[in-house]
Design an enzyme around this catalytic site. Structure first.
Site, short mmCIF file in Angstrom:
data_model
loop_
_atom_site.label_atom_id
_atom_site.label_comp_id
_atom_site.label_asym_id
_atom_site.label_seq_id
_atom_site.Cartn_x
_atom_site.Cartn_y
_atom_site.Cartn_z
N VAL A 17 0.70 -1.30 0.00
CA VAL A 17 0.01 0.09 0.11
C VAL A 17 0.81 1.32 -0.18
CG1 VAL A 17 -1.83 1.25 1.02
CG2 VAL A 17 -1.85 -1.17 1.19
N ARG A 49 13.35 -2.22 7.09
CA ARG A 49 14.75 -2.46 6.37
C ARG A 49 15.08 -1.77 5.25
NH1 ARG A 49 12.86 -8.63 4.96
NH2 ARG A 49 15.17 -8.45 4.17
N GLU A 133 -10.48 5.80 6.05
CA GLU A 133 -11.39 5.06 5.24
C GLU A 133 -10.74 3.39 4.60
OE1 GLU A 133 -14.28 6.59 3.39
OE2 GLU A 133 -14.30 4.43 3.22
N VAL A 136 -11.50 -0.20 6.15
CA VAL A 136 -12.39 -1.22 5.78
C VAL A 136 -12.65 -1.35 4.35
CG1 VAL A 136 -14.96 -1.55 6.33
CG2 VAL A 136 -13.26 -0.74 8.09
N ASP A 205 -10.07 -10.68 10.37
CA ASP A 205 -10.11 -9.33 9.62
C ASP A 205 -11.66 -8.85 9.46
OD1 ASP A 205 -8.52 -8.00 7.08
OD2 ASP A 205 -10.50 -8.66 6.41
N LYS A 209 -13.24 -5.27 10.82
CA LYS A 209 -14.03 -4.33 9.90
C LYS A 209 -15.52 -4.15 10.46
CE LYS A 209 -11.22 -5.74 6.11
NZ LYS A 209 -10.75 -6.60 5.00
N1 HSE Z 1 -7.01 -9.62 3.72
C1 HSE Z 1 -8.05 -8.68 3.48
C2 HSE Z 1 -9.03 -9.33 2.41
C3 HSE Z 1 -7.76 -7.35 2.82
O1 HSE Z 1 -8.82 -10.65 1.95
O2 HSE Z 1 -10.09 -8.89 2.18
C4 HSE Z 1 -7.26 -6.53 3.96
O3 HSE Z 1 -8.28 -5.98 4.70
#
Ligand code: HSE
Length: 436
Positions: A17, A49, A133, A136, A205, A209
């Site tokens: 990112v 690094r 933003e 999510v 994850d 969210k």
């Molecule tokens: N690993 C997440 C996904 C993306 O598969 O949607 C990052 O939140």
């Protein structure tokens, strides 16, 4: 705002990112300057690094540092962008930045979902902006609509697919009839799943969210600990086939709901689990690694937000959008509205949430078995909506879909069914969402 002409940006993290953030800052510089009203100047990039990044050559060497805290504390920095992730040291960096009045743009869902309160309090203390933003659903503009556009309305439900990896796996299970393990292997080989896919496949994850979405939707602090969570590792090829037999698809859903029972104070529930939804539901058509979120509000009705939920460039798009907003605020000497948690609604435990179940039973095929099974449902106050039976000789597959009941009653029903002599095996249990 410091005196001077540019808005000075410190970037923490330069992975997939961060690299795209640097690229967009460079390639879109003229447009960004016009939109902000001043240039966005990247003054430092903190990485772990240095050598690797010097070799990669994406960031000019003189901007690279391995001292993230030193970069955050620099007097000339106006905005800190964090794309590292994790709880610490990110929390320390961001609270330090916010308390000293620097605006923060972050994609860190884990931190926001676990301890967003600390960040919001630091932002209030430093009179600084905190935008997230990108935390999510990647590129999809979703938090800003919840945080701003829908602030005149009353949101009743948020239901969505917020994890691309699991959506890809489940889509492949439907397309090929593969089991979970095989579909995960394919997703890993194609780069859709990470080497360690635990956070995705176990629903962590999506749960993070869900907490962020629910907090914004219901003006209530919801942390990841408040979110009921089940991943997709137990979803079998038989579950998928069973869903198809009743015109449904299996999706890992995040569901955040407002509960307005007349006899008790308003409350909310937030959950992440696999569920069957009818093929006619708009979320059923969301394939591959895409994300989509349905927001239901009293006045607006149903809104759907759809798009790429992950990836370097899509996530960087969300970061840049926030960066423009916070930079404009700084130039105007303004700050966006603080966290809105005034409603402080009670968060219901999963047992109190009303859901529907799809239950597959492997039973003896003889007189009275269906009646015995039906009694168990009746004894727990659970109403049956549909029954399907396939005789297979001495045994039969009995599929029962319930009407809504509390999750606690449904669990107790399944437990009691498993104890019946005539039930050889409870072959599958999955919640059902969408219209009845
Ligand atoms: N690993 C997440 C996904 C993306 O598969 O949607 C990052 O939140």
């Amino acid at each position: 705002m410091r005196s001077g002409k540019s808005v000075k940006v410190a970037l923490l993290g330069c992975g997939t990112v961060g690299t795209e953030v640097v690229r967009l800052l460079r390639t879109q510089a003229a447009d960004l300057t016009a939109r902000v009203g001043a240039p966005l100047e990247l003054v430092g990039v903190a990485v772990r690094r240095l050598d690797r990044h010097r070799r990669a050559g994406v960031v000019p060497s003189e901007l690279l540092t391995d001292d993230a805290m030193g970069l955050v504390e620099r007097d000339d920095v106006d905005v800190v962008v964090e794309v590292v992730g994790g709880i610490e040291p990110a929390r320390t960096w961001l609270t330090t930045a916010l308390k000293s009045g620097k605006s923060v743009v972050t994609a860190n869902k884990a931190l926001l979902a676990e301890d967003g309160a600390t960040l919001h309090e630091a932002a209030a203390e430093g009179n600084a902006d905190l935008f997230y933003e990108a935390s999510v659903a990647g590129a999809i503009p979703l938090l800003r609509p919840l945080r701003e556009s829908l602030h005149g309305d009353r949101i009743t439900r948020v239901i969505g697919i917020v994890n691309g990896t699991t959506n890809y796996i489940l889509s492949r299970m439907h397309a090929t009839g593969a089991g979970f393990t095989e579909a995960l292997e394919e997703a890993t080989a194609l780069g859709y799943a990470e080497a360690d896919p635990t956070a995705d496949i176990e629903g962590f994850d999506a749960a993070a969210k869900a907490a962020i979405l629910a907090s914004l939707a219901f003006h209530t602090r919801v942390t990841v600990a408040d979110v009921y969570r089940e991943g997709i590792t137990e979803v079998s090829a038989a579950d998928v086939a069973s869903a198809e037999a009743m015109g449904c698809v299996v999706k890992l859903l995040c569901v955040a709901e407002r509960h307005t029972d007349p006899d008790e104070p308003e409350s909310v529930s937030v959950r992440v689990h696999p569920a069957m939804i009818p093929r006619t539901h708009p979320l059923a058509g969301v394939g591959e690694a895409f994300n989509a979120v349905f927001v239901e509000a009293e006045a607006a009705g149903r809104l759907m937000f759809y798009g790429p939920g992950a990836g370097g460039a899509p996530t960087a798009s969300a970061v840049l959008g926030d960066l423009v907003a916070v930079a404009r605020n700084r130039l105007a000497g303004a700050r966006a509205a603080s966290e809105s948690n005034y409603a402080a609604l009670r968060i219901r435990p999963m047992g109190e949430v009303r859901t529907r179940y799809h239950i597959s039973l492997d039973v003896d095929d003889r007189a009275g078995v269906l009646a015995t099974v039906a009694h168990v449902f009746a004894d727990h106050g659970v109403s049956i909506q549909a029954v399907r039976q396939e005789g297979r000789g001495e045994d039969a597959l009995l599929v029962i879909v319930t009407h809504q009941a509390t999750d606690a009653a449904l669990r107790a029903t399944v437990q009691a069914l498993a104890e019946l002599d005539t039930v050889r095996q409870v072959a599958g249990v999955m919640r059902v969402e969408g219209e009845q």
